[in-house]
Structure formats: structure tokens, C-alpha cells
Design a protein around this motif. Structure first.
Motif, short mmCIF file in Angstrom:
data_model
loop_
_atom_site.label_atom_id
_atom_site.label_comp_id
_atom_site.label_asym_id
_atom_site.label_seq_id
_atom_site.Cartn_x
_atom_site.Cartn_y
_atom_site.Cartn_z
N LEU A 19 -2.89 18.51 41.28
CA LEU A 19 -1.71 19.15 40.69
C LEU A 19 -0.77 18.12 40.07
N LYS A 20 -0.63 16.98 40.71
CA LYS A 20 0.21 15.92 40.15
C LYS A 20 -0.37 15.39 38.84
N SER A 21 -1.67 15.32 38.77
CA SER A 21 -2.33 14.81 37.56
C SER A 21 -2.21 15.77 36.38
N TYR A 22 -2.25 17.05 36.66
CA TYR A 22 -2.21 18.03 35.57
C TYR A 22 -0.97 17.88 34.69
N ALA A 23 0.16 17.56 35.27
CA ALA A 23 1.40 17.44 34.48
C ALA A 23 1.22 16.45 33.35
N GLY A 24 0.66 15.29 33.65
CA GLY A 24 0.44 14.28 32.62
C GLY A 24 -0.59 14.72 31.59
N TYR A 25 -1.67 15.30 32.07
CA TYR A 25 -2.72 15.74 31.15
C TYR A 25 -2.20 16.81 30.20
N ASN A 31 -4.41 19.11 21.63
CA ASN A 31 -5.20 20.26 21.23
C ASN A 31 -4.71 21.49 22.00
N VAL A 32 -4.38 22.57 21.28
CA VAL A 32 -3.81 23.77 21.90
C VAL A 32 -4.78 24.39 22.89
N GLU A 33 -6.06 24.45 22.55
CA GLU A 33 -7.04 25.06 23.45
C GLU A 33 -7.21 24.22 24.72
N LEU A 34 -7.24 22.91 24.57
CA LEU A 34 -7.36 22.04 25.73
C LEU A 34 -6.13 22.20 26.62
N ARG A 35 -4.97 22.22 26.01
CA ARG A 35 -3.73 22.39 26.77
C ARG A 35 -3.75 23.70 27.56
N GLN A 36 -4.18 24.77 26.92
CA GLN A 36 -4.22 26.07 27.59
C GLN A 36 -5.23 26.06 28.74
N THR A 37 -6.37 25.41 28.53
CA THR A 37 -7.38 25.31 29.58
C THR A 37 -6.84 24.53 30.77
N LEU A 38 -6.15 23.43 30.51
CA LEU A 38 -5.56 22.65 31.59
C LEU A 38 -4.50 23.44 32.36
N ILE A 39 -3.73 24.23 31.64
CA ILE A 39 -2.72 25.08 32.29
C ILE A 39 -3.39 26.09 33.20
N GLN A 40 -4.49 26.69 32.72
CA GLN A 40 -5.22 27.66 33.55
C GLN A 40 -5.81 27.00 34.79
N LEU A 41 -6.36 25.81 34.62
CA LEU A 41 -6.91 25.08 35.77
C LEU A 41 -5.81 24.74 36.77
N ARG A 42 -4.67 24.29 36.26
CA ARG A 42 -3.53 23.97 37.14
C ARG A 42 -3.07 25.22 37.90
N ASN A 43 -2.98 26.34 37.19
CA ASN A 43 -2.54 27.57 37.84
C ASN A 43 -3.49 27.99 38.95
#
Length: 84
Positions: A19-25, A31-43
Motif C-alpha cells: 500500500l505504501k508503494s502504490y502511492a508512488g507508482y 499512462n491513464v490505463e496504467l494509473r487506473q490499474t494501479l488504483i484498482q490494485l491498491r483498492n
């Protein structure tokens, strides 16, 4: 042999680290799609963390710190808002 408490705490530590790592990533993702995927993984990890935390609390594997007093909360709020 690992005890239930050890397994739960190890899993919680792993989730907290991710969870701490996701903030930086997320903030670095261009890339919008990558960002959205990372947000979903974090959630998903946040949801898992809350479930495992609740399990650990109910089974006596984790004892949270004492809640902050209202004065402590107000002091932190004051410090955070005065710095803006």
C-alpha cells in the motif's frame, strides 16, 4: 511451525508495504490505463488489509494503539492546516 498469529502479521506487513508503494507508482504513472490499474490494485489491497486487520483484532493477534485524545487531534489538525 508458523502460528496463525505469525501468518496474519506477516500478511498484514506485506499488504501494508504494498500500500505504501502504490502511492508512488500511481503519482508517477503517466499512462491513464496504467494509473487506473494501479488504483484498482491498491483498492483491492486496502480491502484485503481491512479484512485481515479485522480478523487479527478479533482473534487477539493485534492490539491497536490507544486512540488519540481530542486535544491531540486538534493539535495535529492545527499543525497541518497552518503549514498550507
Amino acid at each position: 511451525m508458523l502460528q496463525d498469529k505469525d501468518i496474519v502479521n506477516d500478511y498484514l506487513n506485506g499488504l501494508n508495504a504494498s500500500l505504501k508503494s502504490y502511492a508512488g507508482y500511481i503519482s508517477d504513472a503517466n499512462n491513464v490505463e496504467l494509473r487506473q490499474t494501479l488504483i484498482q490494485l491498491r483498492n483491492g489491497d486496502e480491502s484485503r488489509q481491512r479484512t485481515v486487520y479485522s480478523y487479527a483484532l478479533q482473534n487477539g493477534h493485534y492490539k491497536p494503539a490507544q486512540p488519540a485524545s481530542q486535544e491531540e487531534i486538534q493539535q495535529i489538525q492545527s499543525e497541518l492546516t497552518s503549514g498550507q
